[in-house]
Design a protein around this motif. Structure first.
Motif, PDB file in Angstrom:
ATOM      1  N   LEU A  72      29.352  27.516 103.886  1.00  0.00           N
ATOM      2  CA  LEU A  72      28.244  28.449 104.125  1.00  0.00           C
ATOM      3  C   LEU A  72      27.584  28.856 102.811  1.00  0.00           C
ATOM      4  CD1 LEU A  72      26.476  30.182 105.936  1.00  0.00           C
ATOM      5  CD2 LEU A  72      28.284  31.913 105.974  1.00  0.00           C
ATOM      6  N   ALA A  73      28.391  29.038 101.753  1.00  0.00           N
ATOM      7  CA  ALA A  73      27.854  29.521 100.470  1.00  0.00           C
ATOM      8  C   ALA A  73      26.771  28.599  99.918  1.00  0.00           C
ATOM      9  CB  ALA A  73      28.994  29.659  99.452  1.00  0.00           C
ATOM     10  N   VAL A  74      26.952  27.287 100.058  1.00  0.00           N
ATOM     11  CA  VAL A  74      25.966  26.360  99.487  1.00  0.00           C
ATOM     12  C   VAL A  74      24.625  26.450 100.229  1.00  0.00           C
ATOM     13  CG1 VAL A  74      27.750  24.814  98.608  1.00  0.00           C
ATOM     14  CG2 VAL A  74      26.758  24.336 100.843  1.00  0.00           C
ATOM     15  N   ASN A  75      24.686  26.783 101.511  1.00  0.00           N
ATOM     16  CA  ASN A  75      23.451  26.985 102.274  1.00  0.00           C
ATOM     17  C   ASN A  75      22.802  28.326 101.954  1.00  0.00           C
ATOM     18  OD1 ASN A  75      22.973  24.695 104.426  1.00  0.00           O
ATOM     19  ND2 ASN A  75      25.179  24.970 104.259  1.00  0.00           N
ATOM     20  N   LEU A  76      23.627  29.360 101.806  1.00  0.00           N
ATOM     21  CA  LEU A  76      23.096  30.668 101.390  1.00  0.00           C
ATOM     22  C   LEU A  76      22.389  30.538 100.052  1.00  0.00           C
ATOM     23  CD1 LEU A  76      26.145  32.897 102.389  1.00  0.00           C
ATOM     24  CD2 LEU A  76      23.820  33.121 103.317  1.00  0.00           C
ATOM     25  N   SER A  77      22.942  29.694  99.186  1.00  0.00           N
ATOM     26  CA  SER A  77      22.358  29.491  97.860  1.00  0.00           C
ATOM     27  C   SER A  77      20.955  28.879  97.970  1.00  0.00           C
ATOM     28  CB  SER A  77      23.288  28.612  97.029  1.00  0.00           C
ATOM     29  OG  SER A  77      22.756  28.419  95.740  1.00  0.00           O
ATOM     30  N   ASP A  78      20.766  27.977  98.930  1.00  0.00           N
ATOM     31  CA  ASP A  78      19.434  27.379  99.130  1.00  0.00           C
ATOM     32  C   ASP A  78      18.422  28.425  99.608  1.00  0.00           C
ATOM     33  OD1 ASP A  78      19.752  24.689  98.347  1.00  0.00           O
ATOM     34  OD2 ASP A  78      20.787  24.240 100.219  1.00  0.00           O
ATOM     35  N   ILE A  79      18.843  29.294 100.501  1.00  0.00           N
ATOM     36  CA  ILE A  79      17.939  30.369 100.955  1.00  0.00           C
ATOM     37  C   ILE A  79      17.653  31.308  99.782  1.00  0.00           C
ATOM     38  CG2 ILE A  79      17.731  32.397 102.468  1.00  0.00           C
ATOM     39  CD1 ILE A  79      17.482  29.958 104.172  1.00  0.00           C
ATOM     40  N   ALA A  80      18.683  31.617  98.983  1.00  0.00           N
ATOM     41  CA  ALA A  80      18.520  32.481  97.812  1.00  0.00           C
ATOM     42  C   ALA A  80      17.494  31.889  96.849  1.00  0.00           C
ATOM     43  CB  ALA A  80      19.859  32.673  97.102  1.00  0.00           C
ATOM     44  N   ALA A  81      17.534  30.572  96.688  1.00  0.00           N
ATOM     45  CA  ALA A  81      16.662  29.892  95.729  1.00  0.00           C
ATOM     46  C   ALA A  81      15.182  29.954  96.117  1.00  0.00           C
ATOM     47  CB  ALA A  81      17.092  28.440  95.580  1.00  0.00           C
ATOM     48  N   MET A  82      14.902  30.264  97.386  1.00  0.00           N
ATOM     49  CA  MET A  82      13.514  30.426  97.832  1.00  0.00           C
ATOM     50  C   MET A  82      13.134  31.902  97.871  1.00  0.00           C
ATOM     51  SD  MET A  82      12.658  27.163  98.665  1.00  0.00           S
ATOM     52  CE  MET A  82      11.264  27.199  99.790  1.00  0.00           C
ATOM     53  N   GLY A  83      14.075  32.780  97.522  1.00  0.00           N
ATOM     54  CA  GLY A  83      13.840  34.220  97.617  1.00  0.00           C
ATOM     55  C   GLY A  83      13.977  34.733  99.043  1.00  0.00           C
ATOM     56  N   GLY A  84      14.626  33.977  99.911  1.00  0.00           N
ATOM     57  CA  GLY A  84      14.660  34.298 101.334  1.00  0.00           C
ATOM     58  C   GLY A  84      15.772  35.243 101.749  1.00  0.00           C
ATOM     59  N   VAL A  85      15.657  35.691 103.007  1.00  0.00           N
ATOM     60  CA  VAL A  85      16.676  36.529 103.641  1.00  0.00           C
ATOM     61  C   VAL A  85      17.377  35.669 104.689  1.00  0.00           C
ATOM     62  CG1 VAL A  85      17.097  38.631 104.986  1.00  0.00           C
ATOM     63  CG2 VAL A  85      15.206  38.555 103.323  1.00  0.00           C
ATOM     64  N   PRO A  86      18.663  35.362 104.520  1.00  0.00           N
ATOM     65  CA  PRO A  86      19.360  34.514 105.495  1.00  0.00           C
ATOM     66  C   PRO A  86      19.600  35.278 106.798  1.00  0.00           C
ATOM     67  CG  PRO A  86      20.923  35.327 103.858  1.00  0.00           C
ATOM     68  CD  PRO A  86      19.558  35.805 103.434  1.00  0.00           C
ATOM     69  N   ARG A  87      19.486  34.604 107.928  1.00  0.00           N
ATOM     70  CA  ARG A  87      19.629  35.274 109.233  1.00  0.00           C
ATOM     71  C   ARG A  87      20.645  34.611 110.164  1.00  0.00           C
ATOM     72  NH1 ARG A  87      17.697  40.245 108.437  1.00  0.00           N
ATOM     73  NH2 ARG A  87      15.441  40.364 108.257  1.00  0.00           N
TER      74      ARG A  87
END
Ligand code: ADP
Ligand code: MG
Length: 335
Positions: A72-87
């Protein structure tokens, strides 16, 4: 207990019971589709990553909790890299039938712990048997308003190149785990630190949002394949170049101790080693004071390591001003 004794639906029931529903979930696991609210902020961000036993992880040294966390962390990192809020997250599993249910429980506990930490809900997935190893496919959906989404293509000549946290630790951890580097007894803490950085990366989700909300970032990317490769993607997408100073790279004390034991250039793994999952981004030079102000609220140090240039190419200079060169930059699955 083995998975084949519990069965596919027994397993899905077990995991569905542990799921906490967070923001925007109308219908979670159990029907043909999940039902979620459309993002209030306007745009949907979607990312997926596949983790395959023997390619991405080795169960000889990866425990189930580390694997659940990291997938999960590697996917959260991709959302983080776009400045996004994971849902919302979807989880695909192909599992050898002989696998212990306790392994899967530990995997799911770590996965769901991390999901809850970021208010992310597991809304569905698919589960089937694997005739080879374990395969994990995670699809994460997030959101952000259109003016706050950060891409790789917005770096401008003169911008500062900034990186969060420290770099190269995870690569040192992998050297240790795979036995290419042996730590002395005196280095046990340093070794543990690097191994943990490899097995349990911390996605910089809060930092990504802090940066985008501050409105100072040009381009951003997360470091999955190392600075040379990932900054390379930014340069290509932005049609610019960059010059970095090796001496400015943020190096942990553990890296400093352990990298000195490896053959090759001291900076090599800090520049070419993957899986740090830090954020790398650009900031216009005139916003440097804002960057320093943001530092007070950031979870990790932010280090200026160089600048974007108008001419193409990525140069890293050592302390004497000589350009460093590395045979292998980043990881290419089919090379
Ligand atoms: P379908 O046959 O309609 O695809 P399944 O029987 O595969 O449905 O799945 C039943 C429910 O369990 C669905 O809501 C699905 O999203 C969920 N599910 C199956 N596997 C997983 C998993 N690994 N993680 C989370 N949810 C899962
Ligand atoms: Mg299905």
């Amino acid at each position: 207990m083995r998975l084949h004794e519990v069965g596919e639906f027994g397993f899905i029931d077990r995991l569905a019971q542990r799921v906490v529903a967070h923001h925007g979930v109308r219908l979670g696991i159990g029907d043909d589709c999940a039902v979620t609210d459309a993002p209030v902020s306007g745009r949907t961000l979607t990312t997926t990553d596949l983790l395959v036993e023997g390619v991405h992880f080795d169960l000889a040294y990866t425990d189930p909790a580390a694997l659940g966390h990291k997938s999960l962390a590697v996917n959260l990192s991709d959302i983080a890299a776009m400045g996004g809020v994971p849902r919302h997250v979807l989880l695909g599993l192909a599992i050898p039938p002989s696998m212990e249910v306790e392994f899967l429980d530990a995997f799911m506990a770590a996965f769901l712990d991390l999901a809850d930490q970021y208010a992310v809900t597991l809304i569905g997935g698919d589960t089937c048997a694997s005739l080879t190893g374990l395969m994990v496919s995670v699809t994460l959906v997030g959101e952000q308003s259109p003016d706050r989404i950060l891409t790789r293509g917005a770096a401008k000549p003169g911008d500062l190149v900034v990186v969060s946290g420290t770099v190269g630790d995870a690569a040192i951890g992998l050297e240790l785990l795979q036995g290419r580097l042996l730590a002395d007894e005196g280095d046990a803490d340093a070794a543990r630190f690097c191994i943990n950085r490899h097995l349990r990366p911390t996605p910089r989700v809060a930092l990504g949002q802090l940066l985008t909300n501050a409105g100072i970032v040009g381009a951003m990317i997360d470091l999955s394949d190392g600075i040379m490769a990932d900054l390379g993607h930014v340069l290509t997408a932005s049609q610019v170049g960059a010059r970095l100073a090796a001496a400015k790279l943020p190096i942990s004390p553990a890296y400093r101790t352990l990298a000195a034991r490896l053959p090759g250039n001291f900076w090599e793994l800090a520049l070419t080693g993957g899986e740090d999952y830090e954020l790398l981004f650009t900031v216009p030079a005139e916003r440097e004071a804002d960057l320093r102000r943001i530092q007070a609220n950031a979870e990790v140090p932010l280090s200026i390591i160089g600048a974007i240039t108008g001419e193409a190419g990525l140069q890293v200079l050592d302390g004497t001003g000589a350009a460093l060169q590395f045979p292998r930059c980043g990881y290419n699955h089919f090379a």
